[in-house]
Design a protein around this motif. Structure first.
Motif, mmCIF file in Angstrom:
data_model
loop_
_atom_site.group_PDB
_atom_site.id
_atom_site.type_symbol
_atom_site.label_atom_id
_atom_site.label_comp_id
_atom_site.label_asym_id
_atom_site.label_seq_id
_atom_site.Cartn_x
_atom_site.Cartn_y
_atom_site.Cartn_z
ATOM 1 N N VAL A 131 26.204 61.952 24.038
ATOM 2 C CA VAL A 131 26.628 60.721 24.701
ATOM 3 C C VAL A 131 27.640 61.059 25.787
ATOM 4 O O VAL A 131 28.138 62.184 25.878
ATOM 5 C CB VAL A 131 27.254 59.728 23.698
ATOM 6 N N SER A 132 27.948 60.075 26.607
ATOM 7 C CA SER A 132 28.918 60.268 27.680
ATOM 8 C C SER A 132 30.336 60.265 27.119
ATOM 9 O O SER A 132 30.575 59.880 25.968
ATOM 10 C CB SER A 132 28.781 59.153 28.715
ATOM 11 N N GLN A 133 31.277 60.676 27.958
ATOM 12 C CA GLN A 133 32.672 60.675 27.533
ATOM 13 C C GLN A 133 33.148 59.253 27.239
ATOM 14 O O GLN A 133 33.900 59.024 26.290
ATOM 15 C CB GLN A 133 33.561 61.309 28.605
ATOM 16 N N GLN A 134 32.699 58.312 28.042
ATOM 17 C CA GLN A 134 33.102 56.927 27.833
ATOM 18 C C GLN A 134 32.581 56.405 26.493
ATOM 19 O O GLN A 134 33.302 55.711 25.761
ATOM 20 C CB GLN A 134 32.587 56.054 28.974
ATOM 21 N N GLU A 135 31.347 56.754 26.155
ATOM 22 C CA GLU A 135 30.785 56.317 24.875
ATOM 23 C C GLU A 135 31.507 56.983 23.705
ATOM 24 O O GLU A 135 31.757 56.348 22.669
ATOM 25 C CB GLU A 135 29.295 56.650 24.824
ATOM 26 N N ALA A 136 31.852 58.258 23.873
ATOM 27 C CA ALA A 136 32.571 58.973 22.817
ATOM 28 C C ALA A 136 33.966 58.387 22.624
ATOM 29 O O ALA A 136 34.441 58.239 21.493
ATOM 30 C CB ALA A 136 32.669 60.459 23.161
ATOM 31 N N THR A 137 34.616 58.035 23.727
ATOM 32 C CA THR A 137 35.945 57.434 23.641
ATOM 33 C C THR A 137 35.882 56.088 22.929
ATOM 34 O O THR A 137 36.768 55.744 22.138
ATOM 35 C CB THR A 137 36.543 57.248 25.046
ATOM 36 N N LYS A 138 34.820 55.333 23.195
ATOM 37 C CA LYS A 138 34.631 54.051 22.502
ATOM 38 C C LYS A 138 34.485 54.282 20.998
ATOM 39 O O LYS A 138 35.019 53.515 20.178
ATOM 40 C CB LYS A 138 33.379 53.351 23.041
ATOM 41 N N ALA A 139 33.796 55.353 20.620
ATOM 42 C CA ALA A 139 33.645 55.675 19.197
ATOM 43 C C ALA A 139 34.999 56.016 18.580
ATOM 44 O O ALA A 139 35.286 55.643 17.437
ATOM 45 C CB ALA A 139 32.674 56.839 19.025
ATOM 46 N N MET A 140 35.852 56.728 19.345
ATOM 47 C CA MET A 140 37.195 57.043 18.847
ATOM 48 C C MET A 140 37.996 55.760 18.633
ATOM 49 O O MET A 140 38.730 55.620 17.650
ATOM 50 C CB MET A 140 37.945 57.942 19.840
ATOM 51 N N ASP A 141 37.853 54.825 19.564
ATOM 52 C CA ASP A 141 38.536 53.532 19.425
ATOM 53 C C ASP A 141 38.080 52.818 18.157
ATOM 54 O O ASP A 141 38.881 52.166 17.469
ATOM 55 C CB ASP A 141 38.264 52.650 20.646
ATOM 56 N N ASP A 142 36.790 52.944 17.848
ATOM 57 C CA ASP A 142 36.265 52.322 16.629
ATOM 58 C C ASP A 142 36.858 52.985 15.387
ATOM 59 O O ASP A 142 37.178 52.305 14.400
ATOM 60 C CB ASP A 142 34.740 52.428 16.593
ATOM 61 N N PHE A 143 36.997 54.318 15.428
ATOM 62 C CA PHE A 143 37.620 55.030 14.309
ATOM 63 C C PHE A 143 39.056 54.547 14.107
ATOM 64 O O PHE A 143 39.511 54.333 12.977
ATOM 65 C CB PHE A 143 37.634 56.543 14.571
ATOM 66 N N ILE A 144 39.775 54.386 15.219
ATOM 67 C CA ILE A 144 41.165 53.929 15.156
ATOM 68 C C ILE A 144 41.236 52.515 14.581
ATOM 69 O O ILE A 144 42.112 52.189 13.777
ATOM 70 C CB ILE A 144 41.816 53.976 16.552
#
Length: 203
Positions: free
Chosen positions: A125-138
């Motif tokens: 996935v893109s960096q933006q999509e990965a960052t969104k996943a991190m936000d979901d983890f948080i």
């Protein structure tokens, strides 16, 4: 308890991955990274600054037993840090150019992949999509912490839970939009100055 020997072993494990240019899976990364940040030790140290009437031997033993709130509190700290390490790619304001360059320099020197990069490779996935996943983890971590605060276990002092909460909130402030720990001469410095140095007028 998190022992020095265990942390050293985990550091060596991370270094081996770096030498082999190995990008860990998300699961592998999260199992190690929240421990090598040593945020857990900071939580222990924070108890020492509280009034002795509020923190007893039982409170320390409770923290050493790793209450449910400790894991998400330390995990979200690591996640916030990793997101900040990759934030340089989203700095589009020309006024942020100097900050962007300094962050890029540090990022280029860092050989070990962050969790964002691990997620990008594992799920393509893109960096933006990965960052969104991190936000979901948080978000999941905060849900667990809120649940613990709203329904505290009978064996866990509320003062201990508040220490972990404030610790997590502090990391959220430092890493919200960039790495305020590394680049403390920006908003982080102003926040600390307002909190500690600037006199507060109470009318």
């Amino acid at each position: 308890m998190l022992h020095v020997g265990n942390v050293v072993r985990l550091y060596l494990e991370e270094e081996k991955r770096t030498d082999k240019d190995y990008v860990a899976t998300v699961e592998e990364y999260r199992q190690v990274s929240s421990l090598t940040t040593c945020y857990e030790w900071i939580a222990y140290s924070a108890l020492c600054g509280l009034c002795k009437d509020l923190v007893s031997k039982d409170a320390f033993e409770c923290l050493l037993s790793k209450p449910a709130m400790l894991i998400p509190a330390t995990d979200q700290c690591r996640l916030q840090d990793d997101i900040a390490d990759n934030m340089v790619h989203y700095l589009t304001d020309p006024s942020d150019h100097d900050l962007s360059m300094s962050m890029m320099t540090e990022d280029e020197k860092e050989k070990k992949a962050t969790l964002v990069e691990c997620y990008m490779k594992q799920y393509d996935v893109s960096q933006q999509e990965a960052t969104k996943a991190m936000d979901d983890f948080i978000e999941e971590d905060w849900m667990i912490m809120n649940e613990e605060l709203l329904n505290p276990p009978p064996n866990v002092p509320i003062q201990l839970l508040m220490v972990l909460l404030r610790f997590a909130k502090n990391m959220d402030t430092l890493y919200k939009d960039y790495d305020g720990y590394t680049h403390c001469d920006t908003n982080a410095k102003d926040t600390i100055t307002i909190l500690i140095v600037t006199p507060m007028v109470i009318s």
